[in-house]
Write a protein that holds these residues in place. Structure first.
Motif, short mmCIF file in Angstrom:
data_model
loop_
_atom_site.label_atom_id
_atom_site.label_comp_id
_atom_site.label_asym_id
_atom_site.label_seq_id
_atom_site.Cartn_x
_atom_site.Cartn_y
_atom_site.Cartn_z
N ILE A 44 -46.36 69.03 -20.80
CA ILE A 44 -45.32 68.26 -20.11
C ILE A 44 -44.02 68.40 -20.90
O ILE A 44 -43.89 67.86 -22.01
N HIS A 45 -43.08 69.10 -20.35
CA HIS A 45 -41.79 69.33 -21.02
C HIS A 45 -40.98 68.04 -21.00
O HIS A 45 -41.01 67.28 -20.05
N GLY A 46 -40.23 67.80 -22.05
CA GLY A 46 -39.32 66.67 -22.08
C GLY A 46 -38.12 66.90 -21.18
O GLY A 46 -37.83 68.03 -20.76
N CYS A 47 -37.41 65.83 -20.86
CA CYS A 47 -36.20 65.93 -20.04
C CYS A 47 -35.13 66.73 -20.79
O CYS A 47 -34.90 66.50 -21.98
N VAL A 48 -34.48 67.66 -20.09
CA VAL A 48 -33.41 68.46 -20.70
C VAL A 48 -32.05 68.12 -20.10
O VAL A 48 -31.08 68.86 -20.28
N ALA A 49 -31.97 67.03 -19.37
CA ALA A 49 -30.70 66.55 -18.80
C ALA A 49 -30.02 67.60 -17.93
O ALA A 49 -28.79 67.72 -17.92
N CYS A 50 -30.80 68.36 -17.16
CA CYS A 50 -30.23 69.40 -16.29
C CYS A 50 -29.69 68.82 -14.99
O CYS A 50 -28.93 69.46 -14.28
N ALA A 54 -30.97 65.20 -9.37
CA ALA A 54 -29.89 64.61 -8.58
C ALA A 54 -29.52 65.50 -7.40
O ALA A 54 -29.06 65.02 -6.36
N ARG A 55 -29.75 66.81 -7.57
CA ARG A 55 -29.42 67.76 -6.51
C ARG A 55 -30.55 67.96 -5.51
O ARG A 55 -30.30 68.16 -4.32
N THR A 56 -31.79 67.91 -5.99
CA THR A 56 -32.92 68.27 -5.14
C THR A 56 -33.84 67.11 -4.81
O THR A 56 -34.71 67.25 -3.94
N GLY A 57 -33.74 66.00 -5.54
CA GLY A 57 -34.62 64.87 -5.30
C GLY A 57 -35.95 64.96 -6.01
O GLY A 57 -36.84 64.15 -5.78
N LYS A 58 -36.08 65.95 -6.89
CA LYS A 58 -37.28 66.05 -7.71
C LYS A 58 -36.94 66.73 -9.02
O LYS A 58 -35.90 67.40 -9.14
N CYS A 59 -37.82 66.57 -10.02
CA CYS A 59 -37.56 67.14 -11.33
C CYS A 59 -37.55 68.66 -11.26
O CYS A 59 -38.31 69.27 -10.51
N GLY A 60 -36.69 69.28 -12.07
CA GLY A 60 -36.59 70.73 -12.11
C GLY A 60 -37.83 71.41 -12.66
O GLY A 60 -38.07 72.59 -12.37
N PHE A 61 -38.61 70.70 -13.48
CA PHE A 61 -39.89 71.22 -13.96
C PHE A 61 -40.96 70.77 -12.96
O PHE A 61 -41.27 69.59 -12.88
N ASP A 62 -41.52 71.70 -12.23
CA ASP A 62 -42.45 71.34 -11.16
C ASP A 62 -43.87 71.26 -11.71
O ASP A 62 -44.62 72.23 -11.70
N ASP A 63 -44.22 70.08 -12.20
CA ASP A 63 -45.53 69.88 -12.81
C ASP A 63 -46.09 68.53 -12.41
O ASP A 63 -45.78 68.03 -11.32
N ALA A 64 -46.87 67.91 -13.28
CA ALA A 64 -47.52 66.64 -12.96
C ALA A 64 -46.53 65.52 -12.67
O ALA A 64 -46.86 64.56 -11.97
N VAL A 65 -45.32 65.62 -13.19
CA VAL A 65 -44.31 64.59 -12.93
C VAL A 65 -43.98 64.53 -11.44
O VAL A 65 -43.95 63.44 -10.85
N ASN A 66 -43.75 65.67 -10.82
CA ASN A 66 -43.44 65.68 -9.39
C ASN A 66 -44.64 65.27 -8.55
O ASN A 66 -44.49 64.61 -7.51
N ARG A 67 -45.84 65.64 -8.99
CA ARG A 67 -47.04 65.21 -8.26
C ARG A 67 -47.18 63.69 -8.33
O ARG A 67 -47.52 63.04 -7.33
N THR A 92 -46.79 63.36 -25.01
CA THR A 92 -46.97 63.76 -23.62
C THR A 92 -46.60 62.63 -22.68
O THR A 92 -45.91 62.84 -21.67
N VAL A 93 -47.03 61.43 -23.00
CA VAL A 93 -46.74 60.26 -22.15
C VAL A 93 -45.24 59.97 -22.13
O VAL A 93 -44.66 59.71 -21.07
N VAL A 94 -44.61 60.02 -23.28
CA VAL A 94 -43.18 59.74 -23.35
C VAL A 94 -42.39 60.76 -22.53
O VAL A 94 -41.50 60.40 -21.74
N ALA A 95 -42.71 62.05 -22.70
CA ALA A 95 -42.01 63.08 -21.93
C ALA A 95 -42.24 62.88 -20.43
O ALA A 95 -41.31 63.01 -19.61
N PHE A 96 -43.48 62.58 -20.06
CA PHE A 96 -43.83 62.36 -18.67
C PHE A 96 -43.04 61.19 -18.07
O PHE A 96 -42.44 61.31 -17.00
#
Length: 205
Positions: A44-50, A54-67, A92-96
């Motif tokens: 689980i990658h941490g947030c990179v402030a990309c 805000a543009r797509t309505g979901k996180c740019g890293f398409d993993d368990a966070v979006n699920r 992992t929990v903090v990044a998630f």
């Protein structure tokens, strides 16, 4: 009623799992539907402030966070369980949670939150406090129990011996069920609290 349960432990059948399963037993008895995501061994990658969210309505890293975001949309509550690493949730929990709470495109107001910390000895209270901050910044009522939401155990399976901790989990699940049902009734009669337009103040000199 529906609840999303996040297990952040890398040991899928470890002590955090024992604590969460104690809650699941009560949810089943109370007719609450649960969905479990075990994220402890995922990358689980941490947030990179990309700001892709805000543009797509979901996180740019398409993993368990979006699920999780897709599941949480239709849930009444969220349970987050984590082992204690250095008096905090594991990385992992903090990044998630950083990415989940920043990227969800919908309002979390009045979804109910419960945190569970599992420790060998110390650090559970600090971890509990840290997890609850995700809920309180998002308008989510935090569920209380008969004690702080912690269970103790070191070696796999030892949490099953923590009778008070397991009772705390059962009480937590019952209280969470009651709170979710009460909010659902209140929503029908009164609606959600009025929301003001957000004011953001940066403290600068």
């Amino acid at each position: 009623m529906k609840v999303l349960i996040i297990n952040g432990s890398p040991r899928a059948n470890g002590n955090t799992d024992i604590a969460l399963r104690e809650m699941e037993k009560v949810f089943t008895e109370e007719g609450v539907e649960t969905k479990r995501l075990n994220i402890g061994t995922q990358t689980i990658h941490g947030c990179v402030a990309c700001n892709a969210c805000a543009r797509t309505g979901k996180c740019g890293f398409d993993d368990a966070v979006n699920r999780a975001a897709d599941i949480l949309r239709d849930c009444d509550g969220l349970v987050v369980g984590t082992p204690v690493y250095f008096a905090s949730a594991n990385g992992t929990v903090v990044a998630f949670l950083d990415r989940l709470f920043y990227s969800v495109p919908y309002d979390l107001t009045m979804k109910v939150g419960a945190s569970v910390a599992v420790a060998r000895r110390g650090g559970a209270s600090a971890t509990f406090d840290g997890l609850n901050k995700y809920f309180t910044i998002s308008g989510m009522p935090v569920v209380s129990s008969q004690y702080w939401n912690s269970v103790h155990g070191c070696q796999p399976g030892e949490a099953a011996q923590d009778a008070e901790g397991l009772q705390t989990m059962r009480t937590l699940a019952r209280n969470m069920t009651f709170l979710m049902k009460s909010i659902a009734l209140g929503r029908q009669k009164y609606g959600l609290p009025e929301r003001e337009a957000r004011v953001g103040t940066n403290f600068i000199r």
